[in-house]
Write an enzyme that holds these catalytic residues in place. Sequence first.
Site, PDB file in Angstrom:
ATOM      1  N   GLY A  34      34.316  34.769   1.942  1.00  0.00           N
ATOM      2  CA  GLY A  34      33.197  33.999   1.394  1.00  0.00           C
ATOM      3  C   GLY A  34      33.369  33.464  -0.015  1.00  0.00           C
ATOM      4  O   GLY A  34      32.526  32.722  -0.508  1.00  0.00           O
ATOM      5  N   ASP A 156       3.490  10.230  -4.555  1.00  0.00           N
ATOM      6  CA  ASP A 156       2.589  11.053  -5.385  1.00  0.00           C
ATOM      7  C   ASP A 156       2.569  10.483  -6.804  1.00  0.00           C
ATOM      8  O   ASP A 156       3.224   9.472  -7.072  1.00  0.00           O
ATOM      9  CB  ASP A 156       3.016  12.537  -5.412  1.00  0.00           C
ATOM     10  CG  ASP A 156       4.451  12.710  -5.878  1.00  0.00           C
ATOM     11  OD1 ASP A 156       4.930  11.859  -6.660  1.00  0.00           O
ATOM     12  OD2 ASP A 156       5.097  13.677  -5.457  1.00  0.00           O
ATOM     13  N   LYS A 179      -1.578  13.278  -2.382  1.00  0.00           N
ATOM     14  CA  LYS A 179      -1.223  14.331  -1.426  1.00  0.00           C
ATOM     15  C   LYS A 179      -1.348  15.706  -2.058  1.00  0.00           C
ATOM     16  O   LYS A 179      -1.247  15.851  -3.280  1.00  0.00           O
ATOM     17  CB  LYS A 179       0.201  14.105  -0.894  1.00  0.00           C
ATOM     18  CG  LYS A 179       1.316  14.533  -1.821  1.00  0.00           C
ATOM     19  CD  LYS A 179       2.697  14.419  -1.182  1.00  0.00           C
ATOM     20  CE  LYS A 179       3.760  14.934  -2.125  1.00  0.00           C
ATOM     21  NZ  LYS A 179       5.108  14.513  -1.828  1.00  0.00           N
ATOM     22  N   ARG A 181       0.403  19.404  -1.654  1.00  0.00           N
ATOM     23  CA  ARG A 181       1.470  20.150  -0.984  1.00  0.00           C
ATOM     24  C   ARG A 181       0.990  21.584  -0.805  1.00  0.00           C
ATOM     25  O   ARG A 181       0.701  22.281  -1.769  1.00  0.00           O
ATOM     26  CB  ARG A 181       2.761  20.102  -1.809  1.00  0.00           C
ATOM     27  CG  ARG A 181       3.914  20.806  -1.117  1.00  0.00           C
ATOM     28  CD  ARG A 181       5.229  20.555  -1.811  1.00  0.00           C
ATOM     29  NE  ARG A 181       5.758  19.228  -1.561  1.00  0.00           N
ATOM     30  CZ  ARG A 181       6.369  18.857  -0.428  1.00  0.00           C
ATOM     31  NH1 ARG A 181       6.493  19.710   0.564  1.00  0.00           N
ATOM     32  NH2 ARG A 181       6.835  17.638  -0.297  1.00  0.00           N
ATOM     33  N   ASP A 205      10.528   6.443  -1.952  1.00  0.00           N
ATOM     34  CA  ASP A 205      10.571   7.860  -2.357  1.00  0.00           C
ATOM     35  C   ASP A 205      11.939   8.210  -2.935  1.00  0.00           C
ATOM     36  O   ASP A 205      12.939   7.558  -2.617  1.00  0.00           O
ATOM     37  CB  ASP A 205      10.265   8.737  -1.131  1.00  0.00           C
ATOM     38  CG  ASP A 205       9.651  10.067  -1.517  1.00  0.00           C
ATOM     39  OD1 ASP A 205       9.769  10.454  -2.691  1.00  0.00           O
ATOM     40  OD2 ASP A 205       9.069  10.720  -0.646  1.00  0.00           O
ATOM     41  N   GLY A 211      10.494  16.015   5.440  1.00  0.00           N
ATOM     42  CA  GLY A 211       9.912  14.850   6.104  1.00  0.00           C
ATOM     43  C   GLY A 211       8.383  14.871   6.099  1.00  0.00           C
ATOM     44  O   GLY A 211       7.738  13.895   6.490  1.00  0.00           O
ATOM     45  N   THR A 213       6.078  14.630   3.828  1.00  0.00           N
ATOM     46  CA  THR A 213       5.384  13.606   3.036  1.00  0.00           C
ATOM     47  C   THR A 213       5.319  12.281   3.793  1.00  0.00           C
ATOM     48  O   THR A 213       4.248  11.692   3.940  1.00  0.00           O
ATOM     49  CB  THR A 213       6.103  13.398   1.681  1.00  0.00           C
ATOM     50  OG1 THR A 213       6.084  14.644   0.979  1.00  0.00           O
ATOM     51  CG2 THR A 213       5.439  12.317   0.855  1.00  0.00           C
TER      52      THR A 213
END
Length: 277
Positions: A34, A156, A179, A181, A205, A211, A213
Amino acid sequence: MKLIPGTNGEIAVKIGRFLGESPDFIQIEKLPYGEKYVRIPFDVGREVAVVNTFFPNPDEILFESRLIGEILRERGAEEIVLVAPYLAYSRRRTAIYGEAKSLETVMDILGVFDRIVAVDFYGHVSSVECISAMPLLAEYIEEEFDLKDPVVLGPDEFSTNWLDAFSEKLGAETAVIKKIRIDAKNVVVSKIEADVRGRDVVIADDIIATGATVIQSAKKLRSMGAKRIFVAVTHALLDKEVYASILKSGIEEVIATDTVLSPVSRVSVAEMIAGLL
Ligand code: R5P
């Protein structure tokens, strides 16, 4: 200027075309346990641009970019630029009690770079040179679609950062979507103060992530009688499912840039970035 692509540095090839430079690929490996392994086995020169976009694996790209920057510094490069077409961590705009100050930490880690260049990054930190793809997106929309009396909507109140740059090209009226959230995946569109009946609408945007919004806005716009609904977005952080839901919501077309490669990347920011190097 030498161009060094990171793991997500595909756009370096296009940027290089405008600079007359071929990118120099370095050794980057993900080890079986990793960890990241990075090596630059050639002379780096005086001026270097590291190109790495911060999606779909922002934290990994952050660490990798830092490692590359450190090697370049050690090897005596004098100007080291990070070109992050999409730079993550811009969206945390209000601080809630107990939250990590992620953007500050990101900027500390990227402090190894002399310059950071990003496209439509509205984290508002002075260390990032932000250039906007909005005029390019608007130009594309104007050329491709025969818009009738369009209205341009920002997602927004923060979209006033880029709304004028977009609407000026189209000579269109603008308004901002109201909007709320609820959480990362849920958005309620409460109000759109524009007369959209029978008119084409473009939502401009900076980012599509879940997606929510644009899907909720499209729902509202359809109920208000909008004709065609387009979305112009700089960074489309789309997976297949999100893209399918956007299309199902009645949005005619999504047009994005190549800051993040996606099925809707139709506008290239490469020349604009090259102009800053
Ligand atoms: C506002 O916060 C931004 O301009 C975007 O509208 C937002 O980031 C989009 O996120 P999502 O697609 O998850 O609604």
